[in-house]
Design a protein around this motif. Structure first.
Motif, PDB file in Angstrom:
ATOM      1  N   TYR A  24       8.261  -2.444   9.232  1.00  0.00           N
ATOM      2  CA  TYR A  24       8.129  -3.528  10.207  1.00  0.00           C
ATOM      3  C   TYR A  24       8.646  -3.142  11.594  1.00  0.00           C
ATOM      4  CZ  TYR A  24       6.288  -6.640   6.688  1.00  0.00           C
ATOM      5  OH  TYR A  24       5.466  -7.218   5.737  1.00  0.00           O
ATOM      6  N   LEU A  28       5.047  -1.278  12.719  1.00  0.00           N
ATOM      7  CA  LEU A  28       4.537  -2.455  13.434  1.00  0.00           C
ATOM      8  C   LEU A  28       5.169  -2.659  14.805  1.00  0.00           C
ATOM      9  CD1 LEU A  28       4.097  -5.210  10.692  1.00  0.00           C
ATOM     10  CD2 LEU A  28       2.545  -3.381  11.389  1.00  0.00           C
ATOM     11  N   GLU A  32      14.195  -6.061  14.348  1.00  0.00           N
ATOM     12  CA  GLU A  32      14.903  -6.800  13.300  1.00  0.00           C
ATOM     13  C   GLU A  32      15.786  -7.862  13.940  1.00  0.00           C
ATOM     14  OE1 GLU A  32      17.467  -6.293   9.198  1.00  0.00           O
ATOM     15  OE2 GLU A  32      16.981  -4.503  10.377  1.00  0.00           O
ATOM     16  N   PHE A  47      12.160 -10.151  10.998  1.00  0.00           N
ATOM     17  CA  PHE A  47      11.609  -9.355  12.091  1.00  0.00           C
ATOM     18  C   PHE A  47      10.913 -10.259  13.094  1.00  0.00           C
ATOM     19  CE2 PHE A  47      11.663  -6.916   8.188  1.00  0.00           C
ATOM     20  CZ  PHE A  47      12.426  -5.825   8.572  1.00  0.00           C
ATOM     21  N   ASP A 107       2.104  -4.010   3.245  1.00  0.00           N
ATOM     22  CA  ASP A 107       3.429  -3.519   3.594  1.00  0.00           C
ATOM     23  C   ASP A 107       3.928  -2.627   2.453  1.00  0.00           C
ATOM     24  OD1 ASP A 107       4.529  -5.215   1.624  1.00  0.00           O
ATOM     25  OD2 ASP A 107       5.489  -6.551   3.061  1.00  0.00           O
TER      26      ASP A 107
END
Length: 122
Positions: A24, A28, A32, A47, A107
């Protein structure tokens, strides 16, 4: 009266936080977000990118969402797909939504994710 979606929650198995963080934040490009201490004790991670928040919470007897998914709007979808593919993500393009380019991926724990961009016509 509804005004917006605050976040989308996805499930994950306990102990998968490091893999989720790598995907993430690294793949991506999200940041966080610290969880409140009482919630952090439950595991998982949150996130954010702009107004988009995804919460990954641990779930006993976890099974990934194969149909249900968040639809995440992106800019420059071709480059975004290439970025994910370069990091090992499997990209599945889908042309069934008129007026949009979109693809699906998973994911690290198998949750389905949709990425889409409206097609602008001159």
């Amino acid at each position: 009266m509804l005004v917006a979606i605050d976040h989308v929650q996805l499930a994950a198995p306990a102990g998968s936080e490091d893999a989720l963080r790598a995907f993430y934040t690294g793949a991506l490009g999200m940041t966080e977000v610290p969880k409140p201490p009482v919630l952090a004790a439950r595991g998982g991670c949150w996130f954010q990118a702009g107004y988009v928040q995804l919460h990954l919470g641990t779930e006993k007897d976890f099974r990934p969402a194969k149909k249900a998914h968040p639809g995440l709007r992106v800019r420059d979808i071709e480059s975004f797909a290439a970025r994910l593919a370069a990091r090992g993500a499997e990209i599945t393009w889908d042309d069934d939504l008129p007026g949009h380019r979109r693809f699906y991926t998973q994911d690290p724990v198998g949750n389905r994710l949709e990425f889409l961009e409206p097609v602008t016509r001159p």
